[in-house]
Design an enzyme around this catalytic site. Structure first.
Site, PDB file in Angstrom:
ATOM      1  N   THR A 100     -28.471  -6.494 -58.241  1.00  0.00           N
ATOM      2  CA  THR A 100     -27.581  -7.299 -59.062  1.00  0.00           C
ATOM      3  C   THR A 100     -28.916  -8.537 -59.408  1.00  0.00           C
ATOM      4  OG1 THR A 100     -26.417  -9.738 -58.437  1.00  0.00           O
ATOM      5  CG2 THR A 100     -27.743  -8.658 -56.606  1.00  0.00           C
ATOM      6  N   ASP A 101     -28.904  -9.068 -61.094  1.00  0.00           N
ATOM      7  CA  ASP A 101     -29.838  -9.865 -61.095  1.00  0.00           C
ATOM      8  C   ASP A 101     -30.143 -10.894 -60.423  1.00  0.00           C
ATOM      9  OD1 ASP A 101     -27.685 -12.396 -60.709  1.00  0.00           O
ATOM     10  OD2 ASP A 101     -26.926 -12.768 -63.269  1.00  0.00           O
ATOM     11  N   GLU A 102     -29.703 -11.183 -58.711  1.00  0.00           N
ATOM     12  CA  GLU A 102     -29.719 -12.134 -57.731  1.00  0.00           C
ATOM     13  C   GLU A 102     -31.159 -12.084 -57.311  1.00  0.00           C
ATOM     14  OE1 GLU A 102     -26.332 -14.331 -55.770  1.00  0.00           O
ATOM     15  OE2 GLU A 102     -25.562 -13.292 -57.220  1.00  0.00           O
TER      16      GLU A 102
ATOM     17  N   TYR B  76     -26.940 -12.794 -49.034  1.00  0.00           N
ATOM     18  CA  TYR B  76     -26.304 -11.667 -49.854  1.00  0.00           C
ATOM     19  C   TYR B  76     -27.617 -10.822 -50.527  1.00  0.00           C
ATOM     20  CZ  TYR B  76     -24.575  -9.533 -54.207  1.00  0.00           C
ATOM     21  OH  TYR B  76     -24.662  -8.331 -55.253  1.00  0.00           O
TER      22      TYR B  76
ATOM     23  N   LYS C 272     -28.976  -7.187 -50.869  1.00  0.00           N
ATOM     24  CA  LYS C 272     -29.399  -6.593 -51.713  1.00  0.00           C
ATOM     25  C   LYS C 272     -31.249  -5.914 -52.624  1.00  0.00           C
ATOM     26  CE  LYS C 272     -26.278  -4.759 -54.487  1.00  0.00           C
ATOM     27  NZ  LYS C 272     -25.451  -3.796 -54.052  1.00  0.00           N
TER      28      LYS C 272
HETATM   29  P1  NAD Z   1     -16.232  -5.794 -54.011  1.00  0.00           P
HETATM   30  O1  NAD Z   1     -16.673  -6.941 -53.180  1.00  0.00           O
HETATM   31  O2  NAD Z   1     -15.351  -6.584 -55.330  1.00  0.00           O
HETATM   32  O3  NAD Z   1     -16.524  -4.264 -53.550  1.00  0.00           O
HETATM   33  C1  NAD Z   1     -16.904  -3.941 -53.036  1.00  0.00           C
HETATM   34  C2  NAD Z   1     -16.102  -2.589 -51.980  1.00  0.00           C
HETATM   35  O4  NAD Z   1     -17.542  -1.609 -51.141  1.00  0.00           O
HETATM   36  C3  NAD Z   1     -15.295  -3.090 -52.031  1.00  0.00           C
HETATM   37  O5  NAD Z   1     -14.004  -1.845 -52.305  1.00  0.00           O
HETATM   38  C4  NAD Z   1     -15.408  -2.571 -50.572  1.00  0.00           C
HETATM   39  O6  NAD Z   1     -14.056  -1.972 -49.422  1.00  0.00           O
HETATM   40  C5  NAD Z   1     -16.606  -1.689 -50.361  1.00  0.00           C
HETATM   41  N1  NAD Z   1     -17.282  -1.014 -49.232  1.00  0.00           N
HETATM   42  C6  NAD Z   1     -18.036  -2.450 -48.817  1.00  0.00           C
HETATM   43  N2  NAD Z   1     -18.476  -2.065 -47.365  1.00  0.00           N
HETATM   44  C7  NAD Z   1     -18.654  -0.588 -47.532  1.00  0.00           C
HETATM   45  C8  NAD Z   1     -19.222   0.506 -46.462  1.00  0.00           C
HETATM   46  N3  NAD Z   1     -20.075  -0.245 -45.450  1.00  0.00           N
HETATM   47  N4  NAD Z   1     -18.845   1.522 -47.047  1.00  0.00           N
HETATM   48  C9  NAD Z   1     -17.857   1.840 -48.071  1.00  0.00           C
HETATM   49  N5  NAD Z   1     -17.525   1.078 -48.947  1.00  0.00           N
HETATM   50  C10 NAD Z   1     -17.415  -0.387 -47.853  1.00  0.00           C
HETATM   51  O7  NAD Z   1     -18.079  -6.664 -55.131  1.00  0.00           O
HETATM   52  P2  NAD Z   1     -18.295  -5.650 -56.833  1.00  0.00           P
HETATM   53  O8  NAD Z   1     -18.066  -7.045 -56.891  1.00  0.00           O
HETATM   54  O9  NAD Z   1     -17.642  -4.500 -57.127  1.00  0.00           O
HETATM   55  O10 NAD Z   1     -19.581  -5.204 -56.453  1.00  0.00           O
HETATM   56  C11 NAD Z   1     -19.390  -4.149 -56.956  1.00  0.00           C
HETATM   57  C12 NAD Z   1     -21.073  -3.638 -56.517  1.00  0.00           C
HETATM   58  O11 NAD Z   1     -21.612  -4.397 -57.725  1.00  0.00           O
HETATM   59  C13 NAD Z   1     -21.901  -4.464 -55.374  1.00  0.00           C
HETATM   60  O12 NAD Z   1     -22.720  -3.357 -55.140  1.00  0.00           O
HETATM   61  C14 NAD Z   1     -22.469  -6.204 -55.921  1.00  0.00           C
HETATM   62  O13 NAD Z   1     -23.582  -5.985 -55.129  1.00  0.00           O
HETATM   63  C15 NAD Z   1     -22.661  -5.194 -57.449  1.00  0.00           C
HETATM   64  N6  NAD Z   1     -22.924  -6.310 -58.064  1.00  0.00           N
HETATM   65  C16 NAD Z   1     -21.767  -7.357 -58.944  1.00  0.00           C
HETATM   66  C17 NAD Z   1     -22.011  -8.271 -59.436  1.00  0.00           C
HETATM   67  C18 NAD Z   1     -20.486  -8.476 -59.781  1.00  0.00           C
HETATM   68  O14 NAD Z   1     -20.261  -9.973 -60.797  1.00  0.00           O
HETATM   69  N7  NAD Z   1     -19.898  -8.624 -58.621  1.00  0.00           N
HETATM   70  C19 NAD Z   1     -22.943  -8.724 -60.129  1.00  0.00           C
HETATM   71  C20 NAD Z   1     -24.238  -7.756 -60.246  1.00  0.00           C
HETATM   72  C21 NAD Z   1     -23.958  -6.191 -59.683  1.00  0.00           C
END
Ligand code: NAD
Length: 339
Positions: free
Chosen positions: A127-129, A153, A157
């Site tokens: 993530t950008d964070e 968080y 990451k």
């Molecule tokens: P989300 O919270 O919607 O989904 C996370 C998924 O991971 C869920 O399905 C959960 O059940 C699963 N999970 C959690 N712990 C687990 C484990 N120990 N084993 C297996 N599965 C597990 O998250 P998201 O928004 O879809 O983000 C996905 C990825 O992208 C993350 O790594 C996040 O850091 C990154 N990201 C998100 C954003 C954003 O804006 N949402 C931006 C940049 C990066």
């Protein structure tokens, strides 16, 4: 390709699996998801129920070494995309521990299992964070910015990003990192800004905005991020990180005003609440490297993407209701109730 996708039942993972099934029907996708409060297996029922789809779901934890090793062996996995994470900053402020377990130890476990199996491609989704915060007049983050995370968080990451770097430097493990700005689109859990404000606006409730609403985020339509992950999988260099963004910087207040205007609602419901501790002022992404090396550019403008997203939530009220009736409800009551 035989691909292990982790966290595929979450917001971005779901969109990624749908998109890859459409673009690469010959790929075998194995989705490993723990189904935390944020994971919804129903999101992918259309694929699970399609006998022609090249897809398997496995309920389990990325921290489970035996399970991950067995999956890689049984399905002859060739590449991994790791989306699995605890992803909500407010929850990490309440309790950082699960963030360390999944986001750092779980990610390292996946890297180790993949390394031992000799896999040749691993994309770690970050993530950008991890870059910390920017002042208004500072240039956007490049991949050369130091990692200076401010929330539990983002620190978790960044921990995984550093471990990925160490795996490349130490073992020559073929891992690439993607760092992306704020995603929005279908299937996003309603604790995140856009679906949260949408649900509250539709319910006629107050819309809580942190501080004075001046915090700036860059917004990317989820399919564009998924394309960035796909390009990294296909063309990314091992040991490299790639920034992705939507070229759409907005203050939180601007965003909520735009949403209310599309919904035809006035702004009287906007309420400013006590700021989030350690709240980063601004994130902005310079994605020149991804443009030049991978051919990435965001294809959906914010004006288009936000309308598509709202339309999806309007067409999927049942999905929202089902998601909201889970444990998320207790968290929201506790978090917003006391602020
Ligand atoms: P989300 O919270 O919607 O989904 C996370 C998924 O991971 C869920 O399905 C959960 O059940 C699963 N999970 C959690 N712990 C687990 C484990 N120990 N084993 C297996 N599965 C597990 O998250 P998201 O928004 O879809 O983000 C996905 C990825 O992208 C993350 O790594 C996040 O850091 C990154 N990201 C998100 C954003 C954003 O804006 N949402 C931006 C940049 C990066």
């Amino acid at each position: 390709m035989r691909l292990l996708v982790t966290g595929g039942c979450g917001f971005i993972g779901t969109n990624f699996i749908y998109l890859m099934q459409e673009r690469h029907p010959d790929w075998k996708i194995v989705n490993l998801d723990k189904l935390t409060y944020a994971g919804n297996r129903k999101n992918l029922l259309a694929i699970e129920n399609n006998a022609d789809a090249n897809y398997s779901f496995i309920h389990g934890d990325i921290c489970d070494k035996t399970l991950v090793t067995n999956i890689i062996e049984e399905y002859q996995i060739e590449a991994v995309v790791n989306f699995a994470a605890e992803s909500h900053v407010d929850r990490s402020i309440n309790d950082p521990a699960p963030f360390l377990t999944t986001n750092i130890q779980g990610a390292q476990n996946l890297m180790e299992c993949a390394r031992q199996a000799g896999l040749e491609k691993f994309v770690h989704v970050s993530t950008d964070e991890v870059y910390g915060t920017l002042a208004k007049n500072e240039p956007a983050f490049t991949e050369d910015n130091p990692l200076i995370p401010n929330s539990p968080y983002s620190a978790s990451k960044a921990g995984a990003d550093l471990m990925a770097r160490a795996y490349f430097e130490t073992y020559n493990f073929p891992i690439s990192i993607t760092r992306c700005s704020n995603n929005y689109g279908p299937y996003q859990f309603p604790e995140k800004l856009i679906p949260l404000m949408y649900t509250k606006a539709v319910a006629g409730e107050q819309l809580p905005i942190y501080g004075d609403g001046s915090n700036i985020r860059d917004w990317i339509y989820v399919d564009d991020h998924c394309t960035g992950v796909e390009l990294t999988l296909l063309k990314g260099q091992p040991g490299r990180a790639y920034n992705f963004g939507g070229a759409a910087e907005k203050t939180n207040l601007e965003l909520v005003r735009e949403l209310l205007s599309i919904l035809g609602k006035d702004e009287s419901s906007i309420t400013f609440v006590k700021d989030r501790p350690g709240h980063d002022q601004r994130y902005a992404m310079d994605f020149t490297v991804a443009q030049n090396e991978l051919g990435f550019s965001p294809s959906v403008t914010f004006a288009e993407g936000i309308r598509k997203t709202i339309q999806w939530y309007q067409d999927n009220e049942l999905w929202l209701e089902e998601v909201k009736s889970g444990s998320y409800r207790d968290f929201m009551a506790e978090w917003y109730g006391e602020r």
